[in-house]
Motif scaffolding. Structure first.
Motif, short mmCIF file in Angstrom:
data_model
loop_
_atom_site.label_atom_id
_atom_site.label_comp_id
_atom_site.label_asym_id
_atom_site.label_seq_id
_atom_site.Cartn_x
_atom_site.Cartn_y
_atom_site.Cartn_z
N TRP A 77 0.58 -0.85 0.02
CA TRP A 77 -0.26 -0.37 0.19
C TRP A 77 1.16 1.26 -0.32
CZ3 TRP A 77 -3.51 -1.95 5.00
CH2 TRP A 77 -4.46 -3.16 4.47
N LEU A 78 2.12 0.88 0.87
CA LEU A 78 2.72 2.63 0.77
C LEU A 78 3.02 2.47 -0.60
CD1 LEU A 78 3.53 5.04 3.13
CD2 LEU A 78 5.88 3.15 3.31
N GLU A 79 3.99 1.46 -1.58
CA GLU A 79 4.86 2.23 -1.96
C GLU A 79 3.32 2.48 -3.25
OE1 GLU A 79 7.38 -0.69 -5.17
OE2 GLU A 79 6.61 -0.97 -3.36
N GLU A 80 2.20 1.59 -3.63
CA GLU A 80 1.49 2.46 -4.31
C GLU A 80 0.82 3.36 -3.62
OE1 GLU A 80 -0.79 2.74 -7.73
OE2 GLU A 80 1.02 1.46 -7.92
N ILE A 81 0.69 4.05 -2.65
CA ILE A 81 0.47 5.29 -2.10
C ILE A 81 1.87 6.73 -2.64
CG2 ILE A 81 0.86 7.31 -0.47
CD1 ILE A 81 -0.86 4.83 1.34
N THR A 82 2.91 6.45 -2.45
CA THR A 82 4.21 7.44 -2.74
C THR A 82 4.16 7.12 -4.33
OG1 THR A 82 5.40 5.40 -2.13
CG2 THR A 82 5.51 6.77 -0.52
N ARG A 83 3.56 5.80 -4.95
CA ARG A 83 4.00 6.91 -6.78
C ARG A 83 3.12 7.23 -6.98
NH1 ARG A 83 3.96 1.33 -7.04
NH2 ARG A 83 5.75 1.47 -8.13
N ARG A 84 1.59 7.54 -6.31
CA ARG A 84 0.68 8.00 -6.38
C ARG A 84 0.30 9.49 -6.59
NH1 ARG A 84 -4.92 5.48 -6.50
NH2 ARG A 84 -4.72 2.90 -6.89
N SER A 85 1.38 9.43 -5.33
CA SER A 85 2.16 10.98 -4.80
C SER A 85 2.45 11.81 -5.92
CB SER A 85 2.77 10.42 -3.83
OG SER A 85 4.10 10.56 -3.42
N GLY A 86 4.01 11.16 -6.34
CA GLY A 86 3.77 11.62 -7.83
C GLY A 86 5.63 12.52 -7.10
N LYS A 87 6.13 11.30 -5.88
CA LYS A 87 7.18 12.44 -5.03
C LYS A 87 8.36 11.04 -4.48
CE LYS A 87 3.96 15.19 -2.40
NZ LYS A 87 3.34 15.19 -0.74
N GLU A 88 9.11 11.24 -5.68
CA GLU A 88 10.47 10.37 -5.97
C GLU A 88 10.95 10.22 -4.99
OE1 GLU A 88 10.26 8.00 -8.24
OE2 GLU A 88 8.58 9.17 -9.67
N GLU A 89 11.00 10.69 -4.14
CA GLU A 89 11.95 11.34 -2.88
C GLU A 89 11.08 9.51 -1.56
OE1 GLU A 89 12.64 14.76 -3.93
OE2 GLU A 89 10.89 13.46 -3.67
N LEU A 90 9.93 10.04 -1.82
CA LEU A 90 9.04 9.01 -0.66
C LEU A 90 9.23 7.85 -1.82
CD1 LEU A 90 5.82 11.24 -0.43
CD2 LEU A 90 7.85 11.09 0.76
N LEU A 91 8.80 8.11 -2.51
CA LEU A 91 9.19 6.33 -3.30
C LEU A 91 10.04 5.34 -2.88
CD1 LEU A 91 7.65 4.20 -5.29
CD2 LEU A 91 7.72 5.57 -6.91
N ASP A 92 11.12 6.43 -3.70
CA ASP A 92 12.43 5.67 -3.15
C ASP A 92 12.72 5.87 -1.71
OD1 ASP A 92 15.82 5.41 -3.76
OD2 ASP A 92 15.74 7.06 -2.32
N LYS A 93 11.97 6.11 -0.60
CA LYS A 93 12.85 5.93 0.61
C LYS A 93 11.38 4.08 1.17
CE LYS A 93 12.97 7.61 4.87
NZ LYS A 93 13.99 8.56 5.52
N THR A 94 10.37 4.38 0.37
CA THR A 94 9.62 3.45 0.82
C THR A 94 9.89 2.01 0.07
OG1 THR A 94 7.48 4.67 0.68
CG2 THR A 94 7.60 2.76 0.03
N GLN A 95 10.15 2.10 -0.83
CA GLN A 95 11.77 0.94 -2.14
C GLN A 95 12.93 0.83 -0.56
OE1 GLN A 95 11.73 2.34 -5.34
NE2 GLN A 95 10.28 1.43 -6.06
N LYS A 96 13.22 1.43 -0.10
CA LYS A 96 14.62 0.84 0.41
C LYS A 96 13.97 0.88 1.89
CE LYS A 96 17.73 4.51 -1.61
NZ LYS A 96 18.26 5.34 -1.63
N LEU A 97 13.06 1.12 2.33
CA LEU A 97 12.25 0.24 3.57
C LEU A 97 12.09 -0.61 3.48
CD1 LEU A 97 11.25 1.38 6.56
CD2 LEU A 97 9.18 2.02 5.10
N ARG A 98 11.07 -1.22 2.27
CA ARG A 98 11.18 -2.11 2.24
C ARG A 98 11.85 -3.56 2.29
NH1 ARG A 98 5.80 -4.17 -1.31
NH2 ARG A 98 5.90 -6.07 -1.31
N LYS A 99 12.88 -3.14 1.63
CA LYS A 99 14.31 -3.89 1.07
C LYS A 99 15.09 -4.50 2.99
CE LYS A 99 19.01 -4.78 -0.55
NZ LYS A 99 19.90 -4.11 -1.65
N TYR A 100 14.80 -3.39 3.93
CA TYR A 100 15.57 -3.07 4.88
C TYR A 100 14.98 -4.30 5.90
CZ TYR A 100 17.88 -1.74 9.29
OH TYR A 100 18.40 -2.16 10.34
N MET A 101 13.75 -4.09 5.81
CA MET A 101 12.76 -4.81 6.67
C MET A 101 12.24 -6.60 6.42
SD MET A 101 12.54 -2.06 9.06
CE MET A 101 11.15 -2.88 10.03
N ILE A 102 12.21 -6.18 5.46
CA ILE A 102 11.35 -7.68 4.82
C ILE A 102 12.86 -8.68 3.72
CG2 ILE A 102 9.27 -7.05 5.66
CD1 ILE A 102 8.49 -7.67 2.68
#
Length: 295
Positions: A251-276
């Motif tokens: 959900w967070l990845e889709e939310i940040t993708r739709r937000s158009g804010k690349e910094e947030l999408l990048d943060k989300t993808q790095k977070l996902r990799k780190y956590m799981i």
């Protein structure tokens, strides 16, 4: 289910309460993985690799765990450990408390070297709390006082306490050199019991249109100022809605993708990799660090 009960210990409430009062007086120290949680999340090392109570990192080593100064202050809990559990493969013992907070979905042991099925994490609740839950990829469940649980920490899992009440657990980490049976963690194999019925939480269905509305709405307001709030809010949903534990990251990845804010999408993808997915031993990830962004 991946996590399961396989025994129960009858606890002496009078002796236990004395030790729990000591535990509650231990100072709160910085956690190795503070980024996993919010609210009050306290881990006290009773046995570990270094014998240092401030050492909260779980890691591989080839000798039995050593009791720390915290462990030596808890005579009844120490007796529970030494009389009931096989110390040969015991690598770490902690008391863990989570108050008015949660540990977001994550996997453990991803930074370690042994095959994941050689790690065996055991929880023994020392207090009951009807507002506290754990989850894995199959279920949301409550652990009751004295129950002995295997928590499959090598898959996506999370924990929450929706109340301000304490819920101290004993966490014991074992590491075996090869194949083993869960009963091998006990000094007395008679403790092993697969017939105890777990307390599984009933969860409501979440309609696809509700998910779409949530994603679309949050994509309009998410920013660096509320990124962590949105993350933890999304992470709570699986505890009461019948969705996968890791859905928050989808959900967070889709939310940040739709937000158009690349910094947030990048943060989300790095977070996902780190956590799981994958992280190195000692690697850190700051949810709150936005030095790379401007207001």
């Amino acid at each position: 289910m991946p996590s399961y009960i396989f025994g129960k210990i009858e606890l002496d409430d009078t002796q236990l309460q004395k030790d729990l009062e000591i535990v509650k007086g231990f100072p709160r120290i910085s956690e190795e993985y503070d980024e996993f949680g919010t609210g009050v999340w306290i881990n006290n090392s009773l046995w570990n690799a270094s014998q240092d109570a401030t050492d909260t990192m779980y890691r591989d080593f080839d000798y039995p765990a050593k009791q720390t100064e915290y462990g030596r202050q808890l005579p009844y809990i120490s007796k529970l450990v030494t009389e009931n559990f096989n110390l040969e493969y015991l690598k770490m013992v902690r008391t863990r408390n989570l108050i008015d907070g949660m540990v977001i979905p994550h996997k453990d042991f991803v930074e370690l070297n042994k095959p994941k099925n050689q790690y065996f994490r055991v929880f023994v609740p020392l207090e009951d709390n009807q507002h506290a839950f754990h989850s894995d990829e199959d279920n949301v469940f409550q652990m009751k006082k004295g129950e002995i649980w295997f928590l499959d920490a090598a898959i996506d899992h999370a924990a929450v306490n929706f109340s301000t009440e304490s819920r101290i657990f004993l966490c014991l980490d074992f590491a075996f050199p090869g194949d083993f049976h869960p009963s091998e963690i006990f000094t007395n194999k008679a403790l092993y019991n697969e017939l105890i019925k777990p307390t599984i939480a009933k969860r409501e269905q979440l309609k696809p249109e509700a998910v779409e509305h949530m994603i679309q709405s949050l994509s309009q307001i998410i920013d660096k100022y509320n990124f962590k709030d949105v993350l933890f809010m999304l992470s709570k949903i699986h505890f009461y809605k019948d969705v996968p534990v890791s859905a928050a990251y989808d959900w967070l990845e889709e939310i940040t993708r739709r937000s158009g804010k690349e910094e947030l999408l990048d943060k989300t993808q790095k977070l996902r990799k780190y956590m799981i997915e994958k992280r190195d031993l000692g690697e850190r990830f700051s949810i709150n660090d936005w030095k790379e962004l401007t207001a």
